[in-house]
Scaffold this active site. Structure first.
Site, short mmCIF file in Angstrom:
data_model
loop_
_atom_site.label_atom_id
_atom_site.label_comp_id
_atom_site.label_asym_id
_atom_site.label_seq_id
_atom_site.Cartn_x
_atom_site.Cartn_y
_atom_site.Cartn_z
N LYS A 22 9.90 39.49 0.91
CA LYS A 22 9.05 38.39 1.40
C LYS A 22 8.46 37.61 0.22
O LYS A 22 8.48 36.38 0.20
CB LYS A 22 7.93 38.96 2.28
CG LYS A 22 7.01 37.91 2.81
CD LYS A 22 5.59 38.39 2.98
CE LYS A 22 4.67 38.26 1.95
NZ LYS A 22 3.42 38.10 1.66
N ASN A 23 7.93 38.31 -0.77
CA ASN A 23 7.24 37.59 -1.85
C ASN A 23 8.19 36.80 -2.75
O ASN A 23 7.76 35.87 -3.42
CB ASN A 23 6.41 38.57 -2.69
CG ASN A 23 5.15 39.01 -1.96
OD1 ASN A 23 4.81 38.46 -0.91
ND2 ASN A 23 4.45 40.00 -2.51
N CYS A 117 -4.23 36.78 3.18
CA CYS A 117 -5.03 37.96 3.46
C CYS A 117 -6.37 37.90 2.75
O CYS A 117 -6.46 37.48 1.59
CB CYS A 117 -4.29 39.21 3.01
SG CYS A 117 -2.82 39.54 3.96
N ARG A 122 -9.65 35.86 -4.68
CA ARG A 122 -8.34 35.22 -4.86
C ARG A 122 -8.42 33.77 -5.35
O ARG A 122 -7.98 32.83 -4.66
CB ARG A 122 -7.50 35.31 -3.58
CG ARG A 122 -7.36 36.73 -3.09
CD ARG A 122 -6.36 36.87 -1.99
NE ARG A 122 -4.99 37.07 -2.49
CZ ARG A 122 -3.94 37.25 -1.72
NH1 ARG A 122 -4.06 37.23 -0.43
NH2 ARG A 122 -2.75 37.44 -2.25
N ASP A 305 -0.21 46.45 -3.39
CA ASP A 305 0.28 46.35 -2.01
C ASP A 305 0.60 47.72 -1.40
O ASP A 305 0.68 47.84 -0.17
CB ASP A 305 1.54 45.46 -1.95
CG ASP A 305 1.19 43.98 -2.11
OD1 ASP A 305 0.00 43.65 -2.23
OD2 ASP A 305 2.13 43.16 -2.14
N ARG A 397 3.70 39.01 9.40
CA ARG A 397 3.87 38.11 8.24
C ARG A 397 4.77 38.72 7.18
O ARG A 397 5.30 38.00 6.32
CB ARG A 397 2.51 37.76 7.63
CG ARG A 397 1.72 36.79 8.49
CD ARG A 397 0.48 36.32 7.77
NE ARG A 397 0.72 36.12 6.37
CZ ARG A 397 -0.17 36.35 5.41
NH1 ARG A 397 -1.38 36.74 5.72
NH2 ARG A 397 0.14 36.16 4.16
C1 UD1 Z 1 0.86 38.26 -5.16
C2 UD1 Z 1 1.51 38.82 -3.92
C3 UD1 Z 1 0.63 39.90 -3.29
C4 UD1 Z 1 0.26 40.95 -4.32
C5 UD1 Z 1 -0.32 40.30 -5.58
C6 UD1 Z 1 -0.55 41.31 -6.70
C7 UD1 Z 1 2.76 36.92 -3.12
C8 UD1 Z 1 2.88 35.85 -2.11
N1 UD1 Z 1 1.73 37.74 -2.98
O1 UD1 Z 1 -0.33 37.63 -4.73
O2 UD1 Z 1 1.38 40.51 -2.25
O3 UD1 Z 1 -0.73 41.80 -3.76
O4 UD1 Z 1 0.59 39.31 -6.09
O5 UD1 Z 1 0.62 41.99 -6.99
O6 UD1 Z 1 3.59 37.07 -4.01
N2 UD1 Z 1 -6.18 35.65 -10.17
C9 UD1 Z 1 -7.12 34.85 -10.81
N3 UD1 Z 1 -6.86 33.50 -10.91
C10 UD1 Z 1 -5.74 32.94 -10.40
C11 UD1 Z 1 -4.79 33.77 -9.75
C12 UD1 Z 1 -5.05 35.11 -9.65
O7 UD1 Z 1 -8.14 35.33 -11.29
O8 UD1 Z 1 -5.57 31.72 -10.52
C13 UD1 Z 1 -6.43 37.09 -10.05
C14 UD1 Z 1 -6.54 37.57 -8.60
O9 UD1 Z 1 -7.86 37.40 -8.09
C15 UD1 Z 1 -6.12 39.02 -8.72
C16 UD1 Z 1 -5.09 39.00 -9.86
O10 UD1 Z 1 -5.28 37.76 -10.54
O11 UD1 Z 1 -7.23 39.81 -9.16
C17 UD1 Z 1 -3.66 39.07 -9.39
O12 UD1 Z 1 -3.43 38.09 -8.41
P1 UD1 Z 1 -2.00 37.39 -8.24
O13 UD1 Z 1 -0.96 38.18 -8.97
O14 UD1 Z 1 -2.13 35.95 -8.54
O15 UD1 Z 1 -1.78 37.58 -6.67
P2 UD1 Z 1 -1.07 36.59 -5.69
O16 UD1 Z 1 -0.04 35.78 -6.40
O17 UD1 Z 1 -2.08 35.91 -4.84
#
Ligand code: UD1
Length: 419
Positions: A22-23, A117, A122, A305, A397
């Site tokens: 999915k991701n 979620c 985030r 996850d 989802r």
């Molecule tokens: C993706 C995955 C999700 C998984 C997560 C971590 C998708 C669609 N979702 O989510 O299933 O749980 O990776 O493996 O691929 N952060 C910041 N600033 C930013 C972006 C992120 O501080 O601009 C922080 C977040 O709060 C979190 C960490 O970075 O603590 C990791 O988040 P991130 O890897 O970006 O997660 P997602 O891409 O949202």
């Protein structure tokens, strides 16, 4: 809304085929915009997030041809808008990939703040900083992110937090930028490698995906391609854990076993038999497993996850386990649901102490997010008696044909109308 009902304590046994990731799919679908022509995507999981993205592409003017259940052709040549459907976009996190994709093709993009979620704050500051470093001007107002650039130029970007989403969004925007972009402290998840492979098949020049330094040499234009999405490591990990928690014996097929090294290592440490084959893993756990400690980390560490399904297994293991969630600060909400089933869990900030009990008992429970929903399914399969899970939209989802796959493995699971 429907509910899932499970009559638990059935040992899972047999074989299960894992769907596409999915991701990876949710990054690759917006990335088809860069092609500006037809892309055929195979092994696409038909989960809700994927159908939302497909519908968004159609609304924007994309032409979709469905060949088969998991194979579609998307022609984005007719897309001329840089805006996406707000209602659909708000339902999911990955709509943020339209920011990088539209900016790359049209030099402008308008997307809403992402939904998804509720597992922590985030933020998307790193996405924005990365796009600004490439020359985009970004304005945020009324819940919308508007990005525009006269020209995107390669830059050196250091991510101070390892982020899957920011790494992919910057890669998307950099593919056709002038010059070379370097992403340092990039995320290394298999989804990033798969998205980079897709973009390279379109004609991009990306090197280093899967390591913490990714270099993207901008090219003038991209074209179509055919691509097969990698297997879903989180779906596979969920079935591995469910096999172990029901004391079952399951062959998890059509996967890349190394993507699951962290889960396999923990299950072995707990006493399960985990046998790896070329593209499958067999998990056998004839007796009650032992407690272990878990700390979630970016790939290749133990995935956040899988923290939730794994905690279900730990709650029925022998001894006390400590679970540390280091990625998302609010990913323990589902423990209230597990406590309803008898689990003994104490939480101190980002650390949970789980005292293993001999059995969970079925109860009416609620899916608080996608992976917590999967954890509730594992809990229902493990528990004695009947478990009813509500709010299952989250599970849909990310898990394709969940009931069908679990029934084939011998579980008693069905859907009912939520009256
Ligand atoms: C993706 C995955 C999700 C998984 C997560 C971590 C998708 C669609 N979702 O989510 O299933 O749980 O990776 O493996 O691929 N952060 C910041 N600033 C930013 C972006 C992120 O501080 O601009 C922080 C977040 O709060 C979190 C960490 O970075 O603590 C990791 O988040 P991130 O890897 O970006 O997660 P997602 O891409 O949202």
């Amino acid at each position: 809304m429907e509910k899932i009902v499970i009559e638990g304590s059935q040992k899972l046994s047999g074989e299960v085929r894992i769907s596409g990731a999915k991701n990876a799919a949710v990054a690759i679908l917006p990335a088809t915009i860069l092609a500006g022509s037809a892309c055929t995507i195979k092994n696409l999981p038909m989960v809700k997030d994927v159908t939302y993205l497909r519908d968004m592409l159609i609304q924007m003017g994309g032409k979709i041809h469905i060949h088969d259940n998991d194979k579609i052709t998307i022609d984005t040549s007719g897309i001329s808008t840089s805006k996406i459907d707000l209602e659909l976009a708000k339902r999911m996190r990955a709509s943020y990939y339209f920011l990088g994709a539209l900016l790359s093709r049209f030099k402008k993009a308008e997307v809403p703040f992402p939904g998804g979620c509720n597992i922590g704050v985030r933020p998307i500051d790193l996405h924005i900083k990365g796009l600004e470093a490439l020359g985009a001007k970004i304005k945020i107002s009324h819940g919308l992110i508007r990005a525009a650039a006269d020209e995107l130029r390669g830059a050196r970007i250091y991510l101070d937090v390892v982020s899957v989403g920011a790494t992919i969004n910057i890669m998307l925007a950099a593919c056709m930028a002038k010059g070379t972009t370097t992403i340092e402290n990039a995320a290394k998840e298999p989804y990033i490698v798969d998205t980079a492979n897709f973009l390279n098949a379109l004609g991009a020049c990306i090197k280093g995906a899967g390591t913490d330094v990714i270099k993207i040499k901008g090219v003038k234009s991209l074209g179509g391609c055919e691509h097969s999405v990698i297997p879903d490591q989180m779906e596979a990990g969920t079935y591995m854990i469910a096999a172990a928690s029901t004391k079952g014996d399951v062959l998890i097929k059509d996967i890349i076993p190394t993507h699951l090294d962290a889960v396999s290592a923990k299950l072995r440490e707990m006493g399960a038999e985990v046998t790896e084959y070329e593209d499958s893993i067999r998990v056998k756990a004839p007796t009650r497993l032992k407690a272990v400690n878990i700390k979630t980390m970016p790939y290749p560490g133990f995935p956040t996850d899988m923290q939730q399904p794994m905690s279900v297994l730990l709650s029925v293991s022998e001894g006390t386990s400590i679970v540390t969630e280091s990625i998302f600060e609010s990913r323990f909400k589902y423990f209230d649901e597990l406590r309803r089933m008898g689990a003994k869990i104490k939480i101190e900030g980002r650390v949970a102490v789980i005292e293993g009990i001999t059995k969970l008992t079925g109860a009416p429970i609620y899916a608080t997010d996608l992976r917590a929903g999967a954890a509730m399914v594992v809990a229902g399969l493990t528990a004695e008696g009947k478990t009813t899970i509500s709010n299952i939209g989250y599970i849909e989802r990310g898990y394709e044909r969940l009931e069908e796959k679990l029934i084939n493995l011998g579980s008693k699971i069905r859907r009912i109308e939520d009256k």
